[in-house]
Write an enzyme that holds these catalytic residues in place. Structure first.
Site, PDB file in Angstrom:
ATOM      1  N   GLU A   1      23.981  15.951  28.794  1.00 19.05           N
ATOM      2  CA  GLU A   1      23.370  14.902  29.532  1.00 19.05           C
ATOM      3  C   GLU A   1      23.145  15.060  30.986  1.00 19.05           C
ATOM      4  O   GLU A   1      23.862  15.894  31.663  1.00 19.05           O
ATOM      5  CB  GLU A   1      24.497  13.678  29.382  1.00 19.05           C
ATOM      6  CG  GLU A   1      24.449  12.983  28.082  1.00 19.05           C
ATOM      7  CD  GLU A   1      23.299  12.095  27.809  1.00 19.05           C
ATOM      8  OE1 GLU A   1      23.447  10.742  28.182  1.00 19.05           O
ATOM      9  OE2 GLU A   1      22.165  12.362  27.487  1.00 19.05           O
ATOM     10  N   ARG A   2      22.227  14.115  31.405  1.00 18.01           N
ATOM     11  CA  ARG A   2      22.089  14.405  32.900  1.00 18.01           C
ATOM     12  C   ARG A   2      23.147  13.485  33.586  1.00 18.01           C
ATOM     13  O   ARG A   2      23.752  12.320  32.971  1.00 18.01           O
ATOM     14  CB  ARG A   2      20.850  13.573  33.377  1.00 18.01           C
ATOM     15  CG  ARG A   2      19.370  14.210  32.788  1.00 18.01           C
ATOM     16  CD  ARG A   2      18.153  13.417  32.821  1.00 18.01           C
ATOM     17  NE  ARG A   2      17.389  13.957  32.317  1.00 18.01           N
ATOM     18  CZ  ARG A   2      16.797  13.872  30.941  1.00 18.01           C
ATOM     19  NH1 ARG A   2      17.749  13.017  30.042  1.00 18.01           N
ATOM     20  NH2 ARG A   2      15.687  14.555  30.489  1.00 18.01           N
TER      21      ARG A   2
ATOM     22  N   LYS B   1      15.284   6.645  22.808  1.00 13.71           N
ATOM     23  CA  LYS B   1      16.578   7.158  22.260  1.00 13.71           C
ATOM     24  C   LYS B   1      17.824   6.609  22.963  1.00 13.71           C
ATOM     25  O   LYS B   1      18.910   5.777  22.296  1.00 13.71           O
ATOM     26  CB  LYS B   1      16.790   8.464  21.858  1.00 13.71           C
ATOM     27  CG  LYS B   1      15.615   9.250  21.015  1.00 13.71           C
ATOM     28  CD  LYS B   1      15.795  10.695  20.882  1.00 13.71           C
ATOM     29  CE  LYS B   1      15.850  11.458  21.954  1.00 13.71           C
ATOM     30  NZ  LYS B   1      14.501  11.544  22.833  1.00 13.71           N
TER      31      LYS B   1
END
Length: 491
Positions: A197-198, A171
């Site tokens: 998010e990381r 993705k």
């Protein structure tokens, strides 16, 4: 960075003698109850405690003196009896040309280690969707340069497209490739919104976009995984406020990329649980539909410009009946479903052509030739899917000559619709390709006419336009051999 924080503090608090103040009466994790003697702050008001170090958003009014809020920052150091100050308004985010090429958090603080931007305005993150009278009724195609998407599931300018898939099927890679293609191809602005998010992904994306030279027309906003649910819940609204500025004030087209909309729903679920609401099906919040609509309905095509949104949607356990996936589906004009099976076969982008769809794929919008070709491609893939069981049990030898041709066409189409990405050049060794819609349609049409039935399938794999297959075929200098049964239904 500290100066940016001080500016935000001074702007939001505006501590005066007559400022509306209250006291903390209870703290349960991120949920804070506060008492105000004079007048209650309205819903969505931003409150500050500990000299601005802790930000709290009002979510409900409990009675004539008490409000309940969710902390947008960690609550360490907050105690009962502490004073909270009403900022006099909701959470705000910076807008203006100065925010281009920058990276922000949910409070509008620059987090790219550069000086705070100047010549900016601050606007509330809460806005109503554009009225129906301002919305454009014209349907236009939004080309991405990715063959499989442009041919089978064309995107709508000013529409919403979803990238559905489980963990690790590509993705984020597909989103970053679209950023790369869009910024170079369209004279617009890209806004990347990372929800949950990381931090590694944010840093890598920033570096890649800078190296690709597309950062000048891009804004990034991140609400990272380790941040409280309140911050992750509001980062999407903040990014949309920036997008609306470029659409309405600058009259520019905006590409809004959201990674990942499921994390927005998940943050809302955490906030709902902390606020003590009764969970609905599978533990989701009862207000999920309303919360998602408030965000999605602001993404629209108006008389001044368009916000085109592409959203990654994590599908828990690859279950497309999950309420989060079902609710998101209802807002989209195109659904791009990523398949773990196709990823395991090396067919990238790993998009399932039979599960993916677009409301734009009609003769009146894409044209009769494009529509007919797309239908024939889908029909070929569907026939191939039915024949796979026969091939697995009895082998290719039991197929009729017509079925043999269908299998050959389908496998060549599968390989032609793979594409090398610019953002994965360092991993794959294949130079990235941008393919126009006319070239993609031309290639599919020639394969369906059996023009390439004597070419090895490998000649069509990871190429751009169809003419590259001739060069690949000359390089390999291998005559076409009938495929063994084990290769036809490879896992």
């Amino acid at each position: 960075m500290q100066k940016a924080g001080d500016m935000q503090l001074n702007r939001n608090i505006s501590v005066k003698a007559e400022a509306n103040t209250g006291v903390v009466v209870s703290i349960r994790g991120s949920v804070v109850d506060m008492m105000f003697e004079e007048h209650l702050p309205p819903i969505n008001s931003l409150l500050h405690a500990r000299e601005g170090k802790i930000a709290i958003e009002v979510l409900s009014q409990l009675d004539e003196h008490r409000v309940r809020g969710i902390a947008l920052t960690p609550t360490q150091g907050l105690a009962r009896g502490m004073v909270v100050v009403d900022s006099g308004g909701p959470l705000q985010t910076p807008v203006g040309r100065a925010i281009l090429s920058r990276m922000f958090d949910v409070f509008g603080h620059a987090i790219d280690r550069l000086p705070a931007p100047t010549e900016i305005q601050w606007r509330s993150v809460h806005h109503a969707p554009p009225p129906l009278a301002r919305r454009s009724t014209k349907s236009e195609i939004f080309e991405t340069g990715i063959k499989l998407i442009d041919v089978l599931m064309p995107l709508e300018r000013g529409g919403k497209a979803g990238l559905f898939g489980g963990a690790g099927v590509g993705k984020t890679v597909l989103l970053t490739e679209m950023i790369h293609n869009m910024v170079g191809q369209h004279e617009g602005v890209s806004i990347f919104c990372g929800i949950g998010e990381r931090c590694r992904e944010g840093e890598e994306l920033y570096r890649e976009m800078k190296e690709a030279g597309v950062l000048d027309n891009m804004v990034m906003m991140f609400g990272q995984m380790n941040e409280p649910p309140g911050a992750r819940f509001r980062v999407g609204h903040a990014a949309l406020t920036m997008a609306e500025y470029f659409r309405d004030d600058e009259h520019r087209d905006v590409l809004l990329l959201v990674d990942n909309i499921f994390r927005f729903i998940q943050a809302g679920m955490e906030v709902s649980g902390l606020m003590g609401q009764m969970p609905a099906r599978l533990g989701y919040q009862p207000t999920m539909g309303t919360e998602l609509s408030r965000l999605e309905e602001r993404i629209a095509n108006t008389d001044t410009g368009a916000i085109t949104s592409i959203q990654a949607v994590y599908v828990p356990a690859d279950d497309f009946t999950d309420p989060a996936a079902v609710h998101t589906f209802s807002h989209l004009s195109a659904s791009i479903v990523l398949s773990r099976k196709r990823a395991s076969e090396g067919l990238y982008p790993a998009i399932d052509p039979l599960q993916s769809s677009s409301k734009m794929a009609t003769p009146g919008i894409v044209g009769k030739r494009h529509y007919a070709l797309a239908q024939e491609i889908r029909r070929t893939f569907a026939q191939y899917a039915e024949l796979k069981d026969i091939i697995a049990m009895l082998g290719m030898e039991q197929l009729s000559s017509e079925d043999h041709k269908v299998v050959g066409r389908a496998r060549r189409l599968e390989r032609f619709l793979t594409q090398p990405f610019f953002t994965t050049e360092q991993f794959t060794g294949h130079k990235g390709k941008l393919v126009s819609l006319s070239d993609a349609l031309d290639g599919c049409e020639r394969i369906l006419r059996d023009e390439f039935e004597d070419y090895p399938e490998s000649a069509l794999y990871m190429i751009g336009a169809i003419d590259e297959a001739r060069k690949n075929s000359d390089d390999t200098k291998q005559p076409e051999q009938s495929q063994p049964a084990s290769n036809v239904h490879e896992a």
